[in-house]
Design a protein around this motif. Sequence first.
Motif, mmCIF file in Angstrom:
data_model
loop_
_atom_site.group_PDB
_atom_site.id
_atom_site.type_symbol
_atom_site.label_atom_id
_atom_site.label_comp_id
_atom_site.label_asym_id
_atom_site.label_seq_id
_atom_site.Cartn_x
_atom_site.Cartn_y
_atom_site.Cartn_z
ATOM 1 N N LEU A 1 0.816 -1.209 0.000
ATOM 2 C CA LEU A 1 0.000 0.000 0.000
ATOM 3 C C LEU A 1 0.852 1.263 0.000
ATOM 4 C CD1 LEU A 1 -2.761 -1.037 2.572
ATOM 5 C CD2 LEU A 1 -2.969 -0.899 0.078
ATOM 6 N N ASN A 2 2.165 1.100 0.261
ATOM 7 C CA ASN A 2 3.075 2.247 0.295
ATOM 8 C C ASN A 2 4.260 1.985 -0.646
ATOM 9 O OD1 ASN A 2 2.088 3.917 2.865
ATOM 10 N ND2 ASN A 2 1.939 1.733 3.316
ATOM 11 N N PRO A 3 4.018 1.785 -1.940
ATOM 12 C CA PRO A 3 5.113 1.455 -2.864
ATOM 13 C C PRO A 3 6.145 2.575 -2.925
ATOM 14 C CG PRO A 3 3.128 2.068 -4.070
ATOM 15 C CD PRO A 3 2.723 1.957 -2.629
ATOM 16 N N GLY A 4 7.427 2.176 -2.915
ATOM 17 C CA GLY A 4 8.518 3.145 -3.006
ATOM 18 C C GLY A 4 8.818 3.845 -1.709
ATOM 19 N N SER A 5 8.054 3.584 -0.662
ATOM 20 C CA SER A 5 8.274 4.255 0.619
ATOM 21 C C SER A 5 9.212 3.431 1.480
ATOM 22 C CB SER A 5 6.939 4.450 1.345
ATOM 23 O OG SER A 5 7.164 4.958 2.637
ATOM 24 N N ARG A 6 10.020 4.119 2.299
ATOM 25 C CA ARG A 6 10.914 3.439 3.233
ATOM 26 C C ARG A 6 10.195 3.155 4.547
ATOM 27 N NH1 ARG A 6 14.593 5.719 5.409
ATOM 28 N NH2 ARG A 6 16.108 4.018 5.630
ATOM 29 N N ASN A 7 8.918 3.482 4.591
ATOM 30 C CA ASN A 7 8.148 3.287 5.821
ATOM 31 C C ASN A 7 6.914 2.441 5.531
ATOM 32 O OD1 ASN A 7 9.731 5.156 7.566
ATOM 33 N ND2 ASN A 7 9.002 6.661 6.077
ATOM 34 N N VAL A 8 6.406 1.809 6.563
ATOM 35 C CA VAL A 8 5.171 1.044 6.454
ATOM 36 C C VAL A 8 4.220 1.545 7.530
ATOM 37 C CG1 VAL A 8 6.007 -0.793 7.974
ATOM 38 C CG2 VAL A 8 4.153 -1.267 6.381
ATOM 39 N N THR A 9 2.954 1.649 7.176
ATOM 40 C CA THR A 9 1.952 2.182 8.099
ATOM 41 C C THR A 9 1.056 1.051 8.595
ATOM 42 O OG1 THR A 9 1.945 4.319 6.979
ATOM 43 C CG2 THR A 9 0.053 3.796 8.381
ATOM 44 N N ILE A 10 0.941 0.970 9.885
ATOM 45 C CA ILE A 10 0.080 -0.045 10.506
ATOM 46 C C ILE A 10 -1.155 0.654 11.051
ATOM 47 C CG2 ILE A 10 -0.089 -1.801 12.308
ATOM 48 C CD1 ILE A 10 2.941 -2.071 12.182
ATOM 49 N N GLN A 11 -2.297 0.194 10.618
ATOM 50 C CA GLN A 11 -3.553 0.778 11.079
ATOM 51 C C GLN A 11 -3.971 0.121 12.396
ATOM 52 O OE1 GLN A 11 -6.252 0.113 7.856
ATOM 53 N NE2 GLN A 11 -5.364 1.726 6.566
ATOM 54 N N MET A 12 -4.308 0.954 13.352
ATOM 55 C CA MET A 12 -4.719 0.464 14.664
ATOM 56 C C MET A 12 -5.989 1.174 15.095
ATOM 57 S SD MET A 12 -1.077 0.615 16.645
ATOM 58 C CE MET A 12 0.443 0.098 15.852
ATOM 59 N N ARG A 13 -6.690 0.561 16.018
ATOM 60 C CA ARG A 13 -7.849 1.222 16.615
ATOM 61 C C ARG A 13 -7.956 0.822 18.080
ATOM 62 N NH1 ARG A 13 -10.600 -2.206 12.821
ATOM 63 N NH2 ARG A 13 -11.497 -4.058 13.799
ATOM 64 N N ILE A 14 -8.522 1.725 18.855
ATOM 65 C CA ILE A 14 -8.725 1.496 20.286
ATOM 66 C C ILE A 14 -10.226 1.470 20.535
ATOM 67 C CG2 ILE A 14 -8.239 2.312 22.619
ATOM 68 C CD1 ILE A 14 -5.842 3.829 21.476
ATOM 69 N N LEU A 15 -10.708 0.349 21.028
ATOM 70 C CA LEU A 15 -12.149 0.152 21.163
ATOM 71 C C LEU A 15 -12.693 0.542 22.532
ATOM 72 C CD1 LEU A 15 -12.439 -3.320 19.383
ATOM 73 C CD2 LEU A 15 -12.757 -1.045 18.406
#
Length: 241
Positions: free
Chosen positions: A21-35
């Motif tokens: 989902l982040n092509p070419g990026s040096r970072n990765v994003t993790i989606q989180m939620r607090i219920l």
Amino acid sequence: MWKLAEFFGDEEGIVKRLADLNPGSRNVTIQMRILAEPLTAQNLLTIISALTELTTKYWLIAKRRFADFIEYTQTHNGRFAEEAQIVITRISYNSPFNMDWKVDLSAPSVAEALVTTIDGITQRQERLEKAKLENQAKALEIKEAEQKAEQDNQIALLEQEKHRLELEQRRLEVLGKQLEVQKKGIEYALEIAGKVVDMLHPGADPATRAMEIQALLPNLVQLQNGKGLELALPPLSKDTE
């Protein structure tokens, strides 16, 4: 309770999908939620602080910077978190609280370790919740069993009381018969005393007769209470005198 998106498969699959989902990026994003509801400031601070320290430690381990890992563990120096490039890229709070947690993809195992951590904690919380519900069910069963035992005990007590009352009724009946026997014995003793007084003191005035009967009565009752007394010879008749 907090979760990440669970529709990408296992932890490695999640990380790969996030990287795609982040092509070419040096970072990765993790989606989180607090219920958690309501979401308190203390709870939010606890989660973000723990995530920051864990992500930083994972990054230092993945980079093989063990001396820095030990130093960070002891000092919590914020410069290491800055080096790990931990960034919150998005936050929204519309029940639940959502945030995107960006980590350095140059150490991909960090993202995988973080996903594994969150997923493991989520499963643990679910297991704890399940265990809690099971314990509540068992506690309810125990309470119901105790209530049934109490009811059975009350029924048993009622049965015991009923049995006791029946025995008491029988004892009263026996006592009544004993009193009746004693009454008849006294009446019989009075009859004997009257006959004896009339025999010994014929023509006595009523007051004297009553006094003599009263004086003889205790001895006659005592004699009645004796057992086995009888005459050895038949009483003398006028023909044998």
